[in-house]
Scaffold this motif. Structure first.
Motif, PDB file in Angstrom:
ATOM      1  N   GLY A 123      17.373 -68.185-109.820  1.00  0.00           N
ATOM      2  CA  GLY A 123      17.646 -69.540-109.351  1.00  0.00           C
ATOM      3  C   GLY A 123      16.435 -70.193-108.735  1.00  0.00           C
ATOM      4  O   GLY A 123      16.564 -71.118-107.919  1.00  0.00           O
ATOM      5  N   LEU A 124      15.248 -69.744-109.131  1.00  0.00           N
ATOM      6  CA  LEU A 124      14.008 -70.335-108.637  1.00  0.00           C
ATOM      7  C   LEU A 124      13.600 -71.500-109.522  1.00  0.00           C
ATOM      8  O   LEU A 124      13.839 -71.486-110.738  1.00  0.00           O
ATOM      9  CB  LEU A 124      12.883 -69.302-108.644  1.00  0.00           C
ATOM     10  CG  LEU A 124      12.916 -68.228-107.548  1.00  0.00           C
ATOM     11  CD1 LEU A 124      11.900 -67.140-107.860  1.00  0.00           C
ATOM     12  CD2 LEU A 124      12.622 -68.838-106.186  1.00  0.00           C
ATOM     13  N   PRO A 125      12.974 -72.518-108.963  1.00  0.00           N
ATOM     14  CA  PRO A 125      12.523 -73.654-109.787  1.00  0.00           C
ATOM     15  C   PRO A 125      11.473 -73.205-110.798  1.00  0.00           C
ATOM     16  O   PRO A 125      10.684 -72.296-110.536  1.00  0.00           O
ATOM     17  CB  PRO A 125      11.941 -74.617-108.752  1.00  0.00           C
ATOM     18  CG  PRO A 125      11.607 -73.764-107.563  1.00  0.00           C
ATOM     19  CD  PRO A 125      12.632 -72.682-107.530  1.00  0.00           C
ATOM     20  N   GLN A 126      11.492 -73.829-111.971  1.00  0.00           N
ATOM     21  CA  GLN A 126      10.499 -73.510-112.998  1.00  0.00           C
ATOM     22  C   GLN A 126       9.194 -74.213-112.628  1.00  0.00           C
ATOM     23  O   GLN A 126       9.052 -75.421-112.810  1.00  0.00           O
ATOM     24  CB  GLN A 126      11.006 -73.975-114.366  1.00  0.00           C
ATOM     25  CG  GLN A 126      12.307 -73.311-114.799  1.00  0.00           C
ATOM     26  CD  GLN A 126      12.140 -71.822-115.073  1.00  0.00           C
ATOM     27  OE1 GLN A 126      11.067 -71.361-115.451  1.00  0.00           O
ATOM     28  NE2 GLN A 126      13.195 -71.062-114.852  1.00  0.00           N
ATOM     29  N   THR A 127       8.253 -73.426-112.116  1.00  0.00           N
ATOM     30  CA  THR A 127       6.998 -73.991-111.641  1.00  0.00           C
ATOM     31  C   THR A 127       5.829 -73.230-112.251  1.00  0.00           C
ATOM     32  O   THR A 127       5.161 -72.433-111.579  1.00  0.00           O
ATOM     33  CB  THR A 127       6.917 -73.915-110.105  1.00  0.00           C
ATOM     34  OG1 THR A 127       7.209 -72.541-109.707  1.00  0.00           O
ATOM     35  CG2 THR A 127       7.917 -74.826-109.450  1.00  0.00           C
ATOM     36  N   PRO A 128       5.568 -73.431-113.546  1.00  0.00           N
ATOM     37  CA  PRO A 128       4.513 -72.659-114.211  1.00  0.00           C
ATOM     38  C   PRO A 128       3.140 -72.879-113.613  1.00  0.00           C
ATOM     39  O   PRO A 128       2.263 -72.019-113.715  1.00  0.00           O
ATOM     40  CB  PRO A 128       4.573 -73.172-115.660  1.00  0.00           C
ATOM     41  CG  PRO A 128       5.247 -74.497-115.582  1.00  0.00           C
ATOM     42  CD  PRO A 128       6.209 -74.396-114.445  1.00  0.00           C
ATOM     43  N   GLU A 129       2.939 -74.046-112.990  1.00  0.00           N
ATOM     44  CA  GLU A 129       1.622 -74.312-112.410  1.00  0.00           C
ATOM     45  C   GLU A 129       1.447 -73.668-111.037  1.00  0.00           C
ATOM     46  O   GLU A 129       0.362 -73.707-110.455  1.00  0.00           O
ATOM     47  CB  GLU A 129       1.429 -75.841-112.277  1.00  0.00           C
ATOM     48  CG  GLU A 129       2.242 -76.493-111.153  1.00  0.00           C
ATOM     49  CD  GLU A 129       3.732 -76.597-111.463  1.00  0.00           C
ATOM     50  OE1 GLU A 129       4.514 -76.896-110.539  1.00  0.00           O
ATOM     51  OE2 GLU A 129       4.104 -76.376-112.634  1.00  0.00           O
TER      52      GLU A 129
END
Length: 452
Positions: free
Chosen positions: A13-19
């Motif tokens: 449930g973590l935000p998708q933050t590839p950067e």
């Protein structure tokens, strides 16, 4: 790498933050599967869970970096003894054996597991004697006989066979991480800091080889007070120097009335409980989920088992090497290497990967508890982590890492209970939040059963 991390972030449930995270260095462990990518993604996910906690509490998101080489080495061992050696990881007769119709793996590291196998096969002083006895059996028949005797065994199956096996069907339908909300709420506040986000958090560790201890080691590196509890007669000398870093270790007999009282007093003040017993073990001891929540209403409860939480094998004993045999990993490795015998992963990647996912789950639940007061539990399994690895397919690794490649990584000196050792630099770097441990690795049972 991206596929692994995306799947894990979604499960947490973590935000998708590839950067939000940088991966450095090159190379990969030689394997039929993307083991180094799994190592990096699971460690990164644990780091992202810490970053979210810090952002919620301080308003700032730290930068994160994972070193591929170091992640690979930590998935094997981070310790290099100086002037002494770690005992062998495996019992002399543990390993893979040819049956009359395939292959089977016997896990005999614990004395009672070896005794169970020998009740079926007869006493064996060496592998040659064991091999002769195993060769007379069919693999499925022998697997069931050893399991029925209280032992640990797994025949080698292909991924296709596992997908149609009742347990494979069951575990493949489970989520990677199963979160469940508890009815209790708490108003505990954050006592940590950017440097030690888990300061003031008490972690009761009831896990053994190997995933759970990896999880609690990570939590200890963030400032948590970790107390590991083992039965009076348990030992795992081949891995204790690796996994007891940062922890105090004690022993309790949960069949003894006075020790049960001590355990319940510890549990009452526990923030995070990690346990890796078989699914029904704590229930049979009188410490089922409802009882645990009644003793510690604000408890974050994180558990794992080998083969999943439903299906006919949910209570089966199991370890990383056995799950690799059952789920098709060893079979796929055999075909990848073009050999005629089981070829497992180069490291116990299911254990290590699940360990970091357990740590991430605990931190994620803590973040939620601090934000809303709601408490939750999380369940994971080695077999479900195996599915994650298998789903991302076979790979080629032309830039293969070797153990000696770790020599230039700036090791630290640690004064363990057995003597000095070099400990590799950690693979995860977070701005302002160094993973560091104040307690060197030590023997099991070397501390009192009490919180600091």
């Amino acid at each position: 790498m991206t596929d692994f991390l995306t799947s894990i972030q979604a499960a947490l449930g973590l935000p998708q933050t590839p950067e939000a995270i940088c991966f450095t260095s090159t190379g990969a462990l030689p394997s039929a599967f993307a083991v180094t990518d799994l190592a990096c993604a699971s460690i990164a996910a644990a780091g992202l869970a810490v970053a979210e906690l810090l952002c919620r509490q301080t308003g700032r998101w730290p930068s994160l970096e994972v070193d591929r080489r170091l992640a690979s080495f930590w998935f094997a061992t981070s310790l290099r003894p100086v002037g002494w050696s770690v005992p062998p990881l495996w019992d002399p007769i543990a390993g893979d054996y040819a049956t009359r119709d395939g292959w089977i793996r016997l896990h005999t590291n614990a004395p009672h597991h070896r005794a169970s196998a020998e009740r079926v096969l007869g006493q064996c002083a060496d592998r040659a004697t064991m091999a002769a006895k195993v060769s007379q059996w069919g693999k499925t028949e022998l697997e069931q006989a050893v399991v029925d005797a209280g032992g640990c065994a797994a025949e080698m199956r292909s991924w296709e066979q596992w997908q149609t096996h009742p347990q494979g069907v069951a575990v493949n339908a489970e989520p990677l991480i199963h979160f469940a909300a508890n009815i209790h709420q708490t108003e505990k506040t954050w006592q940590g800091s950017v440097a030690q986000p888990l300061a003031g958090i008490k972690v009761l560790d009831l896990t053994r080889v190997l995933a759970g201890p990896i999880a609690s080691r990570f939590l200890a590196g963030l400032g948590a007070d970790v107390l590991r509890v083992d039965p009076p007669d348990w030992n795992e000398p081949g891995v204790v120097p690796e996994v007891t870093l940062g922890k105090r270790c004690t022993r309790l007999n949960l069949h003894d009335k006075s020790d049960r009282a001590v355990f319940e007093a510890l549990l009452k003040d526990t923030d995070i409980l990690l346990h890796g017993y078989r699914a029904d073990a704590l229930e049979r001891l009188g410490y089922g989920q409802d009882e645990r929540q009644n003793i510690a209403p604000g408890l974050i409860d994180v558990s794992l088992n080998a083969y999943g939480w439903c299906g006919p094998w949910q209570n089966r004993r199991g370890f990383d090497s056995l799950v690799q045999m059952s789920s098709g990993i060893a079979d796929a490795g055999m075909h990848w290497k073009k050999t005629d015998k089981p070829t497992p992963l180069p490291v116990q990647a299911l254990d290590h990967g699940t360990g970091y996912l357990m740590a991430a789950s605990a931190i994620r639940a803590l973040t939620e508890r601090l934000s809303s007061g709601h408490c939750s539990s999380a369940r994971l399994s080695l077999a479900r982590t195996a599915k994650l690895l298998l789903e991302h397919g076979q790979v080629n690794t032309p830039q293969a890492l070797r153990a000696e490649d770790a020599g230039d990584q700036g090791m630290l000196i640690e004064q363990t209970s057995w003597g000095p050792a070099h400990r590799l630099q950690v693979p995860l770097k977070m701005t302002g939040t160094p993973l560091q441990w104040t307690i060197p690795a030590g023997e099991l049972g070397s501390h009192r059963a009490q919180w600091w």
